[in-house]
Write a protein that holds these residues in place. Sequence first.
Motif, PDB file in Angstrom:
ATOM      1  N   MET A 138       0.820  -1.211   0.000  1.00  0.00           N
ATOM      2  CA  MET A 138       0.000   0.000   0.000  1.00  0.00           C
ATOM      3  C   MET A 138       0.855   1.262   0.000  1.00  0.00           C
ATOM      4  O   MET A 138       1.870   1.347   0.693  1.00  0.00           O
ATOM      5  CB  MET A 138      -0.913   0.005   1.227  1.00  0.00           C
ATOM      6  N   ASN A 139       0.447   2.253  -0.776  1.00  0.00           N
ATOM      7  CA  ASN A 139       1.085   3.558  -0.783  1.00  0.00           C
ATOM      8  C   ASN A 139       0.888   4.245   0.569  1.00  0.00           C
ATOM      9  O   ASN A 139      -0.193   4.164   1.158  1.00  0.00           O
ATOM     10  CB  ASN A 139       0.468   4.393  -1.915  1.00  0.00           C
ATOM     11  N   ASP A 140       1.928   4.943   1.049  1.00  0.00           N
ATOM     12  CA  ASP A 140       1.838   5.581   2.362  1.00  0.00           C
ATOM     13  C   ASP A 140       0.748   6.648   2.421  1.00  0.00           C
ATOM     14  O   ASP A 140       0.116   6.836   3.473  1.00  0.00           O
ATOM     15  CB  ASP A 140       3.187   6.231   2.732  1.00  0.00           C
ATOM     16  N   TYR A 141       0.543   7.357   1.326  1.00  0.00           N
ATOM     17  CA  TYR A 141      -0.488   8.391   1.295  1.00  0.00           C
ATOM     18  C   TYR A 141      -1.880   7.751   1.429  1.00  0.00           C
ATOM     19  O   TYR A 141      -2.736   8.237   2.175  1.00  0.00           O
ATOM     20  CB  TYR A 141      -0.388   9.187  -0.006  1.00  0.00           C
ATOM     21  N   VAL A 142      -2.084   6.659   0.718  1.00  0.00           N
ATOM     22  CA  VAL A 142      -3.357   5.940   0.800  1.00  0.00           C
ATOM     23  C   VAL A 142      -3.558   5.399   2.209  1.00  0.00           C
ATOM     24  O   VAL A 142      -4.644   5.524   2.801  1.00  0.00           O
ATOM     25  CB  VAL A 142      -3.402   4.788  -0.228  1.00  0.00           C
ATOM     26  N   GLY A 143      -2.504   4.826   2.776  1.00  0.00           N
ATOM     27  CA  GLY A 143      -2.603   4.282   4.123  1.00  0.00           C
ATOM     28  C   GLY A 143      -2.907   5.342   5.157  1.00  0.00           C
ATOM     29  O   GLY A 143      -3.687   5.105   6.094  1.00  0.00           O
TER      30      GLY A 143
END
Length: 287
Positions: A138-143
Amino acid sequence: MKRRNFIATTAVGAAGIATTKVNAQNMETTKDFKLKNNINHSVCQWCFGDIPLEDFLKTLNGLGIKAIDLIGPKDWHLLKKYDIHCSMCNGAEISLEEGWNDPKNHEVLIKNYTEMIPKVAEAGYTNLICFSGNRNGMNDYVGLHNCVDGLSQIIPLAEKHGVIIQMELFNQVNHPDYMCDSSLWGVELCKHLGSDNFKLLYDIYHMQIQEGDIIRSIQNYHPYFGHYHTAGVPGRHEIDDSQELYYPAIMKAILDTGYTGYVAQEFIPTWSDKIEALKDGFLRCDV
Protein backbone atom coordinates in the motif's frame (compact mmCIF):
# COMPACT_ATOMS: atom_id res chain seq x y z
CA MET A 1 1.27 -9.10 21.69
CA LYS A 2 3.03 -10.62 18.70
CA ARG A 3 5.89 -8.16 18.43
CA ARG A 4 6.70 -8.25 22.14
CA ASN A 5 6.62 -12.05 22.25
CA PHE A 6 8.86 -12.15 19.19
CA ILE A 7 11.37 -9.69 20.62
CA ALA A 8 11.47 -11.40 23.99
CA THR A 9 12.12 -14.82 22.49
CA THR A 10 14.75 -13.69 19.98
CA ALA A 11 16.72 -11.28 22.18
CA VAL A 12 20.17 -12.44 23.23
CA GLY A 13 21.88 -11.42 26.43
CA ALA A 14 25.12 -9.48 26.51
CA ALA A 15 28.13 -11.46 27.69
CA GLY A 16 31.83 -11.09 28.47
CA ILE A 17 34.11 -9.61 31.05
CA ALA A 18 33.48 -6.00 30.01
CA THR A 19 29.75 -6.40 30.56
CA THR A 20 30.33 -7.94 33.98
CA LYS A 21 32.44 -4.98 35.00
CA VAL A 22 29.85 -2.49 33.79
CA ASN A 23 27.12 -4.34 35.66
CA ALA A 24 29.13 -4.32 38.87
CA GLN A 25 29.76 -0.59 38.59
CA ASN A 26 26.12 0.20 37.89
CA MET A 27 24.85 -2.02 40.69
CA GLU A 28 27.03 -0.06 43.09
CA THR A 29 25.37 3.12 41.82
CA THR A 30 21.84 1.79 42.34
CA LYS A 31 22.35 0.83 45.99
CA ASP A 32 21.20 4.27 47.09
CA PHE A 33 18.12 4.41 44.88
CA LYS A 34 16.42 7.77 45.22
CA LEU A 35 14.49 9.57 42.51
CA LYS A 36 14.02 13.29 41.87
CA ASN A 37 10.80 12.46 39.96
CA ASN A 38 11.06 15.34 37.52
CA ILE A 39 10.27 12.58 35.04
CA ASN A 40 7.11 10.53 35.54
CA HIS A 41 8.58 7.02 35.40
CA SER A 42 6.92 3.91 34.06
CA VAL A 43 8.01 0.51 32.77
CA CYS A 44 6.75 -1.98 30.20
CA GLN A 45 5.92 -5.16 32.08
CA TRP A 46 6.50 -7.47 29.09
CA CYS A 47 10.28 -6.87 29.33
CA PHE A 48 10.19 -8.44 32.80
CA GLY A 49 7.59 -11.04 31.91
CA ASP A 50 9.29 -13.87 33.78
CA ILE A 51 8.47 -12.05 37.02
CA PRO A 52 4.85 -12.65 38.07
CA LEU A 53 2.90 -9.42 37.62
CA GLU A 54 1.85 -9.16 41.26
CA ASP A 55 5.45 -9.61 42.43
CA PHE A 56 6.58 -7.00 39.90
CA LEU A 57 3.98 -4.53 41.16
CA LYS A 58 5.20 -5.07 44.72
CA THR A 59 8.71 -4.29 43.51
CA LEU A 60 7.52 -1.09 41.84
CA ASN A 61 5.84 -0.09 45.10
CA GLY A 62 9.11 -0.59 46.91
CA LEU A 63 10.93 1.59 44.36
CA GLY A 64 8.30 4.32 44.45
CA ILE A 65 7.40 3.82 40.78
CA LYS A 66 3.78 4.76 40.23
CA ALA A 67 3.00 3.49 36.72
CA ILE A 68 3.27 0.54 34.35
CA ASP A 69 2.74 0.25 30.58
CA LEU A 70 0.87 -2.13 28.30
CA ILE A 71 -1.55 -3.79 30.66
CA GLY A 72 -5.04 -4.81 29.58
CA PRO A 73 -8.33 -4.88 31.50
CA LYS A 74 -7.94 -8.40 32.92
CA ASP A 75 -5.05 -7.23 35.12
CA TRP A 76 -6.24 -3.75 36.07
CA HIS A 77 -7.58 -5.08 39.37
CA LEU A 78 -4.01 -5.91 40.39
CA LEU A 79 -2.85 -2.42 39.48
CA LYS A 80 -5.63 -1.01 41.67
CA LYS A 81 -4.60 -3.30 44.51
CA TYR A 82 -1.07 -1.87 44.50
CA ASP A 83 -2.02 1.67 43.51
CA ILE A 84 -0.08 1.50 40.23
CA HIS A 85 -1.36 3.58 37.32
CA CYS A 86 -1.67 2.06 33.84
CA SER A 87 0.18 4.68 31.81
CA MET A 88 -0.50 2.92 28.49
CA CYS A 89 -3.43 0.54 28.12
CA ASN A 90 -3.72 -2.15 25.47
CA GLY A 91 -6.20 -4.79 24.43
CA ALA A 92 -8.24 -3.14 21.67
CA GLU A 93 -5.78 -3.68 18.83
CA ILE A 94 -5.82 -6.66 16.44
CA SER A 95 -2.06 -6.89 15.97
CA LEU A 96 0.86 -4.69 15.05
CA GLU A 97 0.65 -5.92 11.44
CA GLU A 98 -3.13 -5.52 11.12
CA GLY A 99 -3.99 -1.93 11.85
CA TRP A 100 -5.87 1.18 10.87
CA ASN A 101 -4.23 1.60 7.45
CA ASP A 102 -6.30 -1.22 5.95
CA PRO A 103 -10.07 -0.63 5.64
CA LYS A 104 -10.74 -4.36 5.97
CA ASN A 105 -9.73 -4.04 9.65
CA HIS A 106 -11.92 -1.04 10.41
CA GLU A 107 -15.08 -2.90 11.42
CA VAL A 108 -13.28 -4.96 14.06
CA LEU A 109 -11.09 -2.09 15.23
CA ILE A 110 -13.98 0.34 15.56
CA LYS A 111 -15.92 -2.23 17.58
CA ASN A 112 -12.90 -3.01 19.79
CA TYR A 113 -12.01 0.62 20.49
CA THR A 114 -15.62 1.66 20.96
CA GLU A 115 -15.90 -0.95 23.71
CA MET A 116 -12.47 -0.28 25.21
CA ILE A 117 -12.43 3.53 25.40
CA PRO A 118 -15.17 3.76 28.08
CA LYS A 119 -13.48 0.98 30.07
CA VAL A 120 -10.17 2.86 30.05
CA ALA A 121 -11.88 6.03 31.24
CA GLU A 122 -13.92 4.24 33.90
CA ALA A 123 -10.73 2.70 35.28
CA GLY A 124 -9.22 6.17 35.60
CA TYR A 125 -6.68 5.75 32.79
CA THR A 126 -5.96 7.99 29.83
CA ASN A 127 -3.78 6.35 27.16
CA LEU A 128 -4.75 3.56 24.76
CA ILE A 129 -2.32 2.19 22.18
CA CYS A 130 -2.98 1.57 18.49
CA PHE A 131 -1.00 0.53 15.41
CA SER A 132 -0.92 1.54 11.76
CA GLY A 133 -0.44 -1.97 10.43
CA ASN A 134 1.87 -3.12 7.63
CA ARG A 135 1.94 -1.67 4.14
CA ASN A 136 1.48 -4.91 2.19
CA GLY A 137 2.19 -2.96 -0.99
CA MET A 138 0.00 0.00 0.00
CA ASN A 139 1.09 3.56 -0.78
CA ASP A 140 1.84 5.58 2.36
CA TYR A 141 -0.49 8.39 1.29
CA VAL A 142 -3.36 5.94 0.80
CA GLY A 143 -2.60 4.28 4.12
CA LEU A 144 -2.57 7.61 5.92
CA HIS A 145 -6.00 8.52 4.60
CA ASN A 146 -7.31 5.05 5.44
CA CYS A 147 -6.11 5.64 9.01
CA VAL A 148 -7.90 8.98 9.05
CA ASP A 149 -11.12 7.41 7.78
CA GLY A 150 -11.07 4.73 10.46
CA LEU A 151 -9.72 6.65 13.43
CA SER A 152 -12.05 9.59 12.86
CA GLN A 153 -14.93 7.26 13.74
CA ILE A 154 -13.59 6.65 17.27
CA ILE A 155 -11.91 9.98 18.07
CA PRO A 156 -15.19 11.69 19.11
CA LEU A 157 -15.76 8.92 21.66
CA ALA A 158 -12.17 9.28 22.89
CA GLU A 159 -12.70 13.04 23.25
CA LYS A 160 -15.94 12.46 25.16
CA HIS A 161 -14.20 10.15 27.65
CA GLY A 162 -10.88 11.99 27.87
CA VAL A 163 -8.92 9.07 26.41
CA ILE A 164 -5.90 9.64 24.14
CA ILE A 165 -5.40 7.16 21.31
CA GLN A 166 -1.65 6.73 20.77
CA MET A 167 -0.11 5.21 17.64
CA GLU A 168 3.34 3.75 18.18
CA LEU A 169 6.25 4.45 15.85
CA PHE A 170 8.44 1.45 14.88
CA ASN A 171 11.61 0.91 12.86
CA GLN A 172 11.94 -1.15 9.70
CA VAL A 173 14.76 -3.33 11.02
CA ASN A 174 12.70 -5.01 13.73
CA HIS A 175 9.33 -4.51 12.04
CA PRO A 176 9.77 -4.53 8.27
CA ASP A 177 6.81 -3.13 6.31
CA TYR A 178 5.17 -1.34 9.28
CA MET A 179 3.71 1.89 7.93
CA CYS A 180 4.03 4.33 10.84
CA ASP A 181 7.83 4.26 10.71
CA SER A 182 8.72 7.95 10.67
CA SER A 183 8.00 11.00 12.77
CA LEU A 184 6.90 12.94 9.69
CA TRP A 185 4.30 10.36 8.62
CA GLY A 186 2.96 10.16 12.16
CA VAL A 187 2.83 13.92 12.58
CA GLU A 188 0.99 14.25 9.28
CA LEU A 189 -1.59 11.75 10.53
CA CYS A 190 -2.01 13.79 13.72
CA LYS A 191 -2.52 16.95 11.67
CA HIS A 192 -5.15 15.31 9.48
CA LEU A 193 -7.08 14.05 12.52
CA GLY A 194 -6.77 17.43 14.25
CA SER A 195 -7.55 16.20 17.76
CA ASP A 196 -5.65 16.45 21.03
CA ASN A 197 -6.99 12.96 21.71
CA PHE A 198 -4.75 11.40 19.09
CA LYS A 199 -0.98 11.39 19.65
CA LEU A 200 2.15 9.43 18.78
CA LEU A 201 3.90 7.03 21.11
CA TYR A 202 7.48 8.08 20.40
CA ASP A 203 9.70 5.05 20.93
CA ILE A 204 13.23 6.43 21.24
CA TYR A 205 14.84 3.07 20.49
CA HIS A 206 12.89 2.59 17.27
CA MET A 207 13.37 6.13 16.04
CA GLN A 208 17.11 6.12 16.72
CA ILE A 209 17.38 3.09 14.42
CA GLN A 210 14.97 4.45 11.83
CA GLU A 211 15.87 8.14 11.57
CA GLY A 212 18.14 9.31 14.40
CA ASP A 213 18.27 12.99 15.41
CA ILE A 214 16.22 12.16 18.50
CA ILE A 215 16.53 15.44 20.39
CA ARG A 216 15.74 17.56 17.33
CA SER A 217 12.64 15.44 16.66
CA ILE A 218 11.50 15.94 20.26
CA GLN A 219 12.06 19.69 19.99
CA ASN A 220 10.28 19.99 16.64
CA TYR A 221 7.37 17.57 17.05
CA HIS A 222 6.74 17.30 20.80
CA PRO A 223 3.16 18.64 20.57
CA TYR A 224 2.32 15.42 18.71
CA PHE A 225 4.20 13.06 21.07
CA GLY A 226 1.97 11.79 23.88
CA HIS A 227 4.19 9.12 25.41
CA TYR A 228 7.81 7.90 25.34
CA HIS A 229 9.52 4.50 25.45
CA THR A 230 13.22 3.84 26.08
CA ALA A 231 15.76 1.12 25.23
CA GLY A 232 19.44 0.89 24.35
CA VAL A 233 20.68 0.95 20.75
CA PRO A 234 21.83 -1.44 19.41
CA GLY A 235 20.25 -4.51 20.94
CA ARG A 236 17.26 -3.13 22.86
CA HIS A 237 19.02 -3.77 26.14
CA GLU A 238 20.02 -1.58 29.10
CA ILE A 239 20.31 2.18 28.54
CA ASP A 240 23.75 2.26 30.20
CA ASP A 241 27.15 3.18 28.76
CA SER A 242 27.23 0.04 26.59
CA GLN A 243 24.97 1.66 23.96
CA GLU A 244 24.96 4.75 21.77
CA LEU A 245 22.20 6.96 23.17
CA TYR A 246 22.79 9.42 26.02
CA TYR A 247 19.50 9.30 27.85
CA PRO A 248 20.09 12.12 30.37
CA ALA A 249 20.31 14.63 27.50
CA ILE A 250 17.21 13.13 25.86
CA MET A 251 15.27 13.37 29.11
CA LYS A 252 16.34 17.00 29.57
CA ALA A 253 15.10 17.74 26.05
CA ILE A 254 11.75 16.12 26.90
CA LEU A 255 11.46 18.15 30.12
CA ASP A 256 12.32 21.34 28.26
CA THR A 257 9.20 20.89 26.11
CA GLY A 258 7.01 21.04 29.22
CA TYR A 259 6.03 17.39 28.91
CA THR A 260 4.26 16.03 32.01
CA GLY A 261 3.34 12.53 30.79
CA TYR A 262 5.16 9.26 31.35
CA VAL A 263 8.46 7.84 30.12
CA ALA A 264 8.43 4.03 30.18
CA GLN A 265 11.50 1.80 30.28
CA GLU A 266 11.14 -0.80 27.51
CA PHE A 267 14.54 -2.48 27.41
CA ILE A 268 15.17 -6.21 27.67
CA PRO A 269 17.47 -6.69 30.67
CA THR A 270 20.66 -8.72 30.34
CA TRP A 271 22.02 -8.25 33.87
CA SER A 272 21.77 -11.21 36.22
CA ASP A 273 19.77 -8.95 38.55
CA LYS A 274 17.03 -7.56 36.33
CA ILE A 275 15.63 -5.24 38.98
CA GLU A 276 19.05 -3.64 39.45
CA ALA A 277 19.13 -3.07 35.70
CA LEU A 278 15.70 -1.44 35.90
CA LYS A 279 16.78 0.77 38.79
CA ASP A 280 19.81 1.86 36.77
CA GLY A 281 17.54 2.80 33.87
CA PHE A 282 15.28 4.87 36.08
CA LEU A 283 18.25 6.69 37.58
CA ARG A 284 19.72 7.51 34.16
CA CYS A 285 16.41 9.07 33.15
CA ASP A 286 15.85 10.84 36.45
CA VAL A 287 17.34 14.20 35.46
